[in-house]
Design a protein around this motif. Structure first.
Motif, PDB file in Angstrom:
ATOM      1  N   SER A  45       0.810  -1.226   0.000  1.00 35.70           N
ATOM      2  CA  SER A  45       0.000   0.000   0.000  1.00 35.70           C
ATOM      3  C   SER A  45       0.841   1.272   0.000  1.00 35.70           C
ATOM      4  O   SER A  45       0.316   2.368  -0.118  1.00 35.70           O
ATOM      5  N   GLY A  46       2.179   1.129   0.152  1.00 37.94           N
ATOM      6  CA  GLY A  46       3.049   2.298   0.126  1.00 37.94           C
ATOM      7  C   GLY A  46       3.536   2.751   1.488  1.00 37.94           C
ATOM      8  O   GLY A  46       4.250   3.753   1.592  1.00 37.94           O
ATOM      9  N   LYS A  47       3.194   1.997   2.540  1.00 42.37           N
ATOM     10  CA  LYS A  47       3.545   2.413   3.909  1.00 42.37           C
ATOM     11  C   LYS A  47       5.057   2.525   4.100  1.00 42.37           C
ATOM     12  O   LYS A  47       5.567   3.566   4.517  1.00 42.37           O
ATOM     13  N   SER A  48       5.761   1.434   3.808  1.00 43.82           N
ATOM     14  CA  SER A  48       7.215   1.426   4.018  1.00 43.82           C
ATOM     15  C   SER A  48       7.912   2.384   3.056  1.00 43.82           C
ATOM     16  O   SER A  48       8.900   3.022   3.415  1.00 43.82           O
ATOM     17  N   THR A  49       7.396   2.492   1.846  1.00 43.47           N
ATOM     18  CA  THR A  49       7.976   3.430   0.883  1.00 43.47           C
ATOM     19  C   THR A  49       7.890   4.855   1.414  1.00 43.47           C
ATOM     20  O   THR A  49       8.867   5.616   1.357  1.00 43.47           O
ATOM     21  N   LEU A  50       6.739   5.213   1.951  1.00 42.47           N
ATOM     22  CA  LEU A  50       6.575   6.558   2.514  1.00 42.47           C
ATOM     23  C   LEU A  50       7.558   6.779   3.661  1.00 42.47           C
ATOM     24  O   LEU A  50       8.225   7.817   3.733  1.00 42.47           O
ATOM     25  N   LEU A  51       7.664   5.787   4.534  1.00 44.25           N
ATOM     26  CA  LEU A  51       8.574   5.907   5.675  1.00 44.25           C
ATOM     27  C   LEU A  51      10.013   6.121   5.203  1.00 44.25           C
ATOM     28  O   LEU A  51      10.728   6.983   5.716  1.00 44.25           O
ATOM     29  N   ARG A  52      10.406   5.354   4.187  1.00 44.44           N
ATOM     30  CA  ARG A  52      11.783   5.429   3.703  1.00 44.44           C
ATOM     31  C   ARG A  52      12.058   6.724   2.941  1.00 44.44           C
ATOM     32  O   ARG A  52      13.213   7.131   2.805  1.00 44.44           O
ATOM     33  N   CYS A  53      11.015   7.366   2.459  1.00 48.64           N
ATOM     34  CA  CYS A  53      11.200   8.663   1.799  1.00 48.64           C
ATOM     35  C   CYS A  53      11.516   9.771   2.815  1.00 48.64           C
ATOM     36  O   CYS A  53      12.133  10.780   2.466  1.00 48.64           O
ATOM     37  N   ILE A  54      11.104   9.578   4.079  1.00 48.53           N
ATOM     38  CA  ILE A  54      11.280  10.636   5.085  1.00 48.53           C
ATOM     39  C   ILE A  54      12.750  10.915   5.350  1.00 48.53           C
ATOM     40  O   ILE A  54      13.127  12.034   5.678  1.00 48.53           O
ATOM     41  N   ASN A  55      13.625   9.890   5.199  1.00 41.79           N
ATOM     42  CA  ASN A  55      15.059  10.174   5.322  1.00 41.79           C
ATOM     43  C   ASN A  55      15.808   9.864   4.025  1.00 41.79           C
ATOM     44  O   ASN A  55      17.011   9.671   4.021  1.00 41.79           O
ATOM     45  N   ARG A  56      15.047   9.840   2.944  1.00 46.53           N
ATOM     46  CA  ARG A  56      15.569   9.680   1.575  1.00 46.53           C
ATOM     47  C   ARG A  56      16.360   8.387   1.390  1.00 46.53           C
ATOM     48  O   ARG A  56      17.291   8.342   0.589  1.00 46.53           O
ATOM     49  N   ILE A  99      14.345  21.309   7.432  1.00 42.34           N
ATOM     50  CA  ILE A  99      15.374  21.058   6.411  1.00 42.34           C
ATOM     51  C   ILE A  99      14.715  20.352   5.220  1.00 42.34           C
ATOM     52  O   ILE A  99      14.234  19.226   5.356  1.00 42.34           O
ATOM     53  N   PRO A 100      14.667  20.999   4.049  1.00 43.33           N
ATOM     54  CA  PRO A 100      14.093  20.324   2.881  1.00 43.33           C
ATOM     55  C   PRO A 100      15.033  19.249   2.358  1.00 43.33           C
ATOM     56  O   PRO A 100      16.255  19.428   2.331  1.00 43.33           O
ATOM     57  N   LEU A 101      14.455  18.114   1.941  1.00 44.44           N
ATOM     58  CA  LEU A 101      15.272  16.997   1.442  1.00 44.44           C
ATOM     59  C   LEU A 101      15.567  17.205  -0.042  1.00 44.44           C
ATOM     60  O   LEU A 101      15.119  16.438  -0.891  1.00 44.44           O
ATOM     61  N   ASP A 102      16.326  18.249  -0.355  1.00 47.76           N
ATOM     62  CA  ASP A 102      16.519  18.576  -1.764  1.00 47.76           C
ATOM     63  C   ASP A 102      17.968  18.580  -2.218  1.00 47.76           C
ATOM     64  O   ASP A 102      18.256  18.851  -3.375  1.00 47.76           O
ATOM     65  N   ASN A 103      18.925  18.292  -1.334  1.00 43.95           N
ATOM     66  CA  ASN A 103      20.308  18.137  -1.777  1.00 43.95           C
ATOM     67  C   ASN A 103      21.046  17.211  -0.801  1.00 43.95           C
ATOM     68  O   ASN A 103      20.561  16.939   0.299  1.00 43.95           O
ATOM     69  N   ALA A 104      22.206  16.739  -1.229  1.00 49.95           N
ATOM     70  CA  ALA A 104      22.933  15.719  -0.460  1.00 49.95           C
ATOM     71  C   ALA A 104      23.298  16.211   0.939  1.00 49.95           C
ATOM     72  O   ALA A 104      23.203  15.458   1.919  1.00 49.95           O
ATOM     73  N   GLU A 105      23.688  17.462   1.040  1.00 46.88           N
ATOM     74  CA  GLU A 105      24.076  18.016   2.343  1.00 46.88           C
ATOM     75  C   GLU A 105      22.882  18.002   3.313  1.00 46.88           C
ATOM     76  O   GLU A 105      23.011  17.602   4.473  1.00 46.88           O
ATOM     77  N   ASN A 106      21.733  18.436   2.811  1.00 50.20           N
ATOM     78  CA  ASN A 106      20.531  18.446   3.642  1.00 50.20           C
ATOM     79  C   ASN A 106      20.086  17.039   4.019  1.00 50.20           C
ATOM     80  O   ASN A 106      19.654  16.792   5.150  1.00 50.20           O
ATOM     81  N   ILE A 107      20.201  16.121   3.061  1.00 56.55           N
ATOM     82  CA  ILE A 107      19.804  14.731   3.338  1.00 56.55           C
ATOM     83  C   ILE A 107      20.661  14.159   4.461  1.00 56.55           C
ATOM     84  O   ILE A 107      20.157  13.529   5.391  1.00 56.55           O
ATOM     85  N   ASN A 108      21.966  14.413   4.422  1.00 49.27           N
ATOM     86  CA  ASN A 108      22.849  13.928   5.493  1.00 49.27           C
ATOM     87  C   ASN A 108      22.519  14.583   6.824  1.00 49.27           C
ATOM     88  O   ASN A 108      22.560  13.935   7.873  1.00 49.27           O
ATOM     89  N   VAL A 137      19.566  15.650   7.790  1.00 51.49           N
ATOM     90  CA  VAL A 137      18.317  15.036   8.268  1.00 51.49           C
ATOM     91  C   VAL A 137      18.594  13.645   8.840  1.00 51.49           C
ATOM     92  O   VAL A 137      18.076  13.275   9.900  1.00 51.49           O
ATOM     93  N   ARG A 138      19.429  12.875   8.153  1.00 53.86           N
ATOM     94  CA  ARG A 138      19.708  11.506   8.620  1.00 53.86           C
ATOM     95  C   ARG A 138      20.370  11.503   9.991  1.00 53.86           C
ATOM     96  O   ARG A 138      20.217  10.544  10.743  1.00 53.86           O
ATOM     97  N   ARG A 139      21.100  12.561  10.306  1.00 50.57           N
ATOM     98  CA  ARG A 139      21.714  12.645  11.637  1.00 50.57           C
ATOM     99  C   ARG A 139      20.668  12.842  12.729  1.00 50.57           C
ATOM    100  O   ARG A 139      20.916  12.550  13.892  1.00 50.57           O
ATOM    101  N   GLU A 140      19.487  13.372  12.361  1.00 52.48           N
ATOM    102  CA  GLU A 140      18.439  13.663  13.342  1.00 52.48           C
ATOM    103  C   GLU A 140      17.342  12.596  13.392  1.00 52.48           C
ATOM    104  O   GLU A 140      16.434  12.672  14.210  1.00 52.48           O
ATOM    105  N   VAL A 141      17.412  11.644  12.462  1.00 52.68           N
ATOM    106  CA  VAL A 141      16.335  10.660  12.324  1.00 52.68           C
ATOM    107  C   VAL A 141      16.894   9.255  12.544  1.00 52.68           C
ATOM    108  O   VAL A 141      17.775   8.813  11.810  1.00 52.68           O
ATOM    109  N   GLY A 142      16.385   8.565  13.566  1.00 55.37           N
ATOM    110  CA  GLY A 142      16.763   7.169  13.791  1.00 55.37           C
ATOM    111  C   GLY A 142      15.804   6.255  13.060  1.00 55.37           C
ATOM    112  O   GLY A 142      14.625   6.567  12.928  1.00 55.37           O
ATOM    113  N   MET A 143      16.323   5.129  12.572  1.00 59.89           N
ATOM    114  CA  MET A 143      15.438   4.200  11.859  1.00 59.89           C
ATOM    115  C   MET A 143      15.676   2.780  12.313  1.00 59.89           C
ATOM    116  O   MET A 143      16.819   2.345  12.464  1.00 59.89           O
ATOM    117  N   VAL A 144      14.584   2.063  12.534  1.00 66.43           N
ATOM    118  CA  VAL A 144      14.642   0.656  12.941  1.00 66.43           C
ATOM    119  C   VAL A 144      13.865  -0.147  11.897  1.00 66.43           C
ATOM    120  O   VAL A 144      12.723   0.175  11.575  1.00 66.43           O
TER     121      VAL A 144
END
Length: 245
Positions: free
Chosen positions: A42-53, A67-76, A78-85
């Motif tokens: 249904s797209g659940k996991s895909t949506l979740l994985r888009c949140i930290n690109r 922080i907009p997820l629109d360039n590599a620097e911003n993506i990194n 965001v990933r520092r602030e987002v934990g994923m299990v």
């Protein structure tokens, strides 16, 4: 208050054929626990994985903690602030629980080995396995491995935790020990987005439940409303199958 996660009209195709996300928009407030439910595909996991690109999306906008997820620097950033299990625990098999918890702290957060170890030991206590500090993943049960994975994500002091079906690979008797850790996190005010089939956890911990199907959000509301009096036929059909089990 600005949402800590802002998702606006996000579309995602796989191999040009599967339209996995069809214009999804969602805001998550700081301290909110949002549980996403829905059938497989249904797209659940895909949506979740888009949140930290971890997954690239084709169009739309995602902003995390301003922080907009629109360039590599911003993506990194965001990933520092987002934990994923994840479903699979993704622990390093050649490292002990302690070493699994200290590695990223030292590399990414630049902590000293002593400080990283202190943080790790406190978190293994928090998730209820202080005695497993020197154990390798192969010496741990699935539930214990998943709790190490949660502790490893928390060691980075994330502002947001994402959980992608964290109990689906576990034996039934191990599910509760993982959900208890997640419930405690929710009660402490951690912002959490959880893809899960565990309806009991959703009732106990969620501020809001999102029902997705075929790449769209069909219905959302408070747990008691979604589970007791859903308004959409598609939601009713899904829940009638899930809640029987």
């Amino acid at each position: 208050m600005e949402p800590i996660i802002h998702i606006e009209d996000v579309h995602k195709h796989f191999k040009g054929e599967v339209h996995a996300l069809r214009g999804v928009s969602l805001d998550v407030k700081q301290g909110e626990v949002v549980v996403i439910v829905g059938p497989s595909g249904s797209g659940k996991s895909t949506l979740l994985r888009c949140i930290n690109r971890l997954e690239e999306y084709d169009s739309g906008k995602i902003v995390v903690d301003d922080i907009p997820l629109d360039n590599a620097e911003n993506i990194n950033a965001v990933r520092r602030e987002v934990g994923m299990v994840f479903q699979s625990f993704n622990l390093f098999s050649h490292l002990t629980a302690l070493e699994n918890l200290t590695l990223a702290q030292r590399v990414v957060r630049k902590r000293s080995p002593e400080e990283a170890a202190q943080v790790a030991i406190k978190l293994l206590e928090k998730v209820g396995i202080p005695d497993k500090v020197d154990s390798y993943p192969a010496q741990l049960s699935g539930g214990q491995q998943q709790r190490v994975a949660i502790a490893r994500a928390l060691a980075m002091n994330p502002k947001i935790m994402l959980f992608d079906e964290p109990t689906s690979a576990l034996d039934p008797e191990m599910i509760k020990e993982v959900l208890d850790v997640m419930l405690a996190l929710a009660q402490e005010g951690m912002t959490m987005v959880v893809v899960s089939h565990e309806m009991g956890f959703s009732r106990a911990a969620a501020n809001r439940v999102i029902f997705m199907d075929e790449g769209v959000i069909v219905e959302e509301g408070k747990p008691e409303q979604i589970f007791s009096t859903p308004t959409r036929e598609r939601t009713k059909l899904f829940l009638s199958k899930v809640l029987q089990h």
